[in-house]
Write a protein that holds these residues in place. Structure first.
Motif, mmCIF file in Angstrom:
data_model
loop_
_atom_site.group_PDB
_atom_site.id
_atom_site.type_symbol
_atom_site.label_atom_id
_atom_site.label_comp_id
_atom_site.label_asym_id
_atom_site.label_seq_id
_atom_site.Cartn_x
_atom_site.Cartn_y
_atom_site.Cartn_z
ATOM 1 N N ARG A 24 0.810 -1.220 0.000
ATOM 2 C CA ARG A 24 0.000 0.000 0.000
ATOM 3 C C ARG A 24 0.845 1.273 0.000
ATOM 4 O O ARG A 24 0.340 2.358 -0.274
ATOM 5 C CB ARG A 24 -0.934 -0.012 1.218
ATOM 6 C CG ARG A 24 -2.136 -0.928 1.035
ATOM 7 C CD ARG A 24 -2.965 -1.023 2.288
ATOM 8 N NE ARG A 24 -4.210 -1.768 2.045
ATOM 9 C CZ ARG A 24 -4.893 -2.419 2.980
ATOM 10 N NH1 ARG A 24 -4.446 -2.408 4.225
ATOM 11 N NH2 ARG A 24 -5.998 -3.065 2.682
ATOM 12 N N ASP A 25 2.129 1.110 0.322
ATOM 13 C CA ASP A 25 3.027 2.262 0.309
ATOM 14 C C ASP A 25 4.359 1.819 -0.298
ATOM 15 O O ASP A 25 5.387 1.737 0.380
ATOM 16 C CB ASP A 25 3.228 2.794 1.734
ATOM 17 C CG ASP A 25 3.909 4.159 1.751
ATOM 18 O OD1 ASP A 25 4.384 4.608 0.675
ATOM 19 O OD2 ASP A 25 3.984 4.773 2.833
ATOM 20 N N THR A 26 4.324 1.519 -1.592
ATOM 21 C CA THR A 26 5.509 0.967 -2.260
ATOM 22 C C THR A 26 6.664 1.957 -2.294
ATOM 23 O O THR A 26 7.834 1.557 -2.264
ATOM 24 C CB THR A 26 5.169 0.524 -3.692
ATOM 25 O OG1 THR A 26 4.661 1.643 -4.426
ATOM 26 C CG2 THR A 26 4.130 -0.586 -3.670
ATOM 27 N N GLY A 27 6.360 3.258 -2.361
ATOM 28 C CA GLY A 27 7.428 4.248 -2.389
ATOM 29 C C GLY A 27 8.262 4.216 -1.125
ATOM 30 O O GLY A 27 9.491 4.310 -1.168
ATOM 31 N N ARG A 28 7.604 4.065 -0.016
ATOM 32 C CA ARG A 28 8.301 4.028 1.273
ATOM 33 C C ARG A 28 9.052 2.717 1.482
ATOM 34 O O ARG A 28 10.117 2.685 2.112
ATOM 35 C CB ARG A 28 7.289 4.244 2.401
ATOM 36 C CG ARG A 28 7.895 4.276 3.785
ATOM 37 C CD ARG A 28 6.816 4.461 4.832
ATOM 38 N NE ARG A 28 7.353 4.448 6.182
ATOM 39 C CZ ARG A 28 6.613 4.460 7.281
ATOM 40 N NH1 ARG A 28 5.284 4.515 7.181
ATOM 41 N NH2 ARG A 28 7.177 4.429 8.477
ATOM 42 N N HIS A 29 8.494 1.630 0.958
ATOM 43 C CA HIS A 29 9.086 0.300 1.187
ATOM 44 C C HIS A 29 9.533 -0.327 -0.135
ATOM 45 O O HIS A 29 9.358 -1.516 -0.354
ATOM 46 C CB HIS A 29 8.051 -0.608 1.860
ATOM 47 C CG HIS A 29 7.460 -0.047 3.109
ATOM 48 N ND1 HIS A 29 8.196 0.132 4.252
ATOM 49 C CD2 HIS A 29 6.196 0.390 3.383
ATOM 50 C CE1 HIS A 29 7.422 0.643 5.200
ATOM 51 N NE2 HIS A 29 6.210 0.811 4.702
ATOM 52 N N TRP A 30 10.117 0.484 -1.000
ATOM 53 C CA TRP A 30 10.404 0.034 -2.366
ATOM 54 C C TRP A 30 11.289 -1.213 -2.412
ATOM 55 O O TRP A 30 11.039 -2.138 -3.184
ATOM 56 C CB TRP A 30 11.061 1.160 -3.163
ATOM 57 C CG TRP A 30 11.363 0.713 -4.566
ATOM 58 C CD1 TRP A 30 12.579 0.364 -5.086
ATOM 59 C CD2 TRP A 30 10.413 0.527 -5.620
ATOM 60 N NE1 TRP A 30 12.445 -0.016 -6.400
ATOM 61 C CE2 TRP A 30 11.123 0.074 -6.755
ATOM 62 C CE3 TRP A 30 9.024 0.708 -5.699
ATOM 63 C CZ2 TRP A 30 10.499 -0.199 -7.968
ATOM 64 C CZ3 TRP A 30 8.396 0.425 -6.908
ATOM 65 C CH2 TRP A 30 9.126 -0.017 -8.025
#
Length: 287
Positions: free
Chosen positions: A216-222
């Motif tokens: 849901r937050d791929t940018g943060r947990h790329w």
């Protein structure tokens, strides 16, 4: 008449002509020497006069070479993941996927063998079976499919049994990934992180919740997201290999018992239900 470029390039002495190639290998390695092709071909030893036994042996030899490469790449990737490195393993896992594709495509070549062709030599190799492949079993153990029964075919050889047993009792590539997930601050319970690695992994709600947050937050947990998708690539292609294996067996022997003692197609069909990285598939439904 001016010669065409194609004809001109083949004249003796031309920079790109064949006579510029090295031809004296009395003091250096040739192609055949480097690859030990004499040794490779000497391993091709059919036990009957059946024409298609050559195909059968060749396909399995090629598959074993790919399996050896897969095990090497998985081992290197896992060593890096254990140290917290996630970028370099992606290339290694991509290579695993490509090697799996080659193994999958090999079944299409074997499918050119008819049931009648196979029966010409089937009885000659007794109980020998791909079920007994040490490299295949090592690959499965590293990916997380653990079953102590699978060690038994190698009990007569400690040089094979020992490393397999060690791999079965060590963290799989998914276990290492879950450690990275926990290291990134996700709350995973001890029953996941300190489990008995010799047992198959089963889905856990806390792990699914963690992956849900990653997706849901791929940018943060790329980095974790990219690694998860690469693991899915590996399992996706592995599933295709299994399916092609099943259809090849059904096409050649139907539902006869396999040479290694399993139920054959029935055993392979059951294997299709095995899920290596369950939460990575489950999050798709709930996103």
């Amino acid at each position: 008449m001016t010669p065409t470029p194609e004809l001109k390039s083949t004249r003796p002495g031309a920079p790109d002509s064949a006579d510029q190639a090295y031809t004296d290998f009395t003091r250096s390695l040739s192609y055949g020497d480097y690859l030990q092709l004499d040794v490779l071909r000497s391993a091709h030893q059919p036990v009957t006069q059946a024409h298609d036994e050559h195909l059968f042996i060749a396909i399995h030899h090629v598959s074993e070479v790919w399996l050896d490469l897969i095990v090497r790449e998985l081992s290197a990737a896992m060593s890096l993941l254990e140290r917290g490195i996630t970028d370099a393993p992606l290339k290694m896992l991509s290579r695993v996927v490509r090697a799996e594709e080659q193994m999958t495509n090999a079944w299409d070549v074997l499918k050119t063998m008819t049931p009648t062709d196979y029966l010409e030599f089937r009885s000659a190799f007794g109980q020998a079976s791909g079920f007994q492949s040490e490299r295949y079993r090592m690959m499965e153990f590293m990916l997380g499919n653990r079953n102590e029964v699978m060690l038994r075919p190698h009990a007569h050889r400690e040089d094979l049994h020992g490393p397999l047993k060690a791999a079965m009792e060590a963290p799989s590539i998914y276990d290492l990934t879950l450690c990275l997930l926990a290291g990134a601050g996700f709350d995973l319970p001890a029953e996941v992180l300190e489990r008995d690695y010799s047992q198959p992994y089963t889905s856990h709600p806390a792990v699914k919740a963690a992956w849900m947050e990653v997706y849901r937050d791929t940018g943060r947990h790329w980095e974790l997201y990219e690694l998860a998708e690469k693991l899915l690539d590996v399992e996706d292609q592995f599933r295709r290999w299994r399916f092609n294996h099943l259809t090849t067996v059904e096409r050649v022997i139907g539902f006869k018992r396999g040479s290694g003692g399993t139920s054959g197609a029935g055993y392979l069909k059951k294997a299709l239900d095995i899920v290596l990285f369950p939460e990575l598939w489950e999050v798709r439904t709930e996103l």
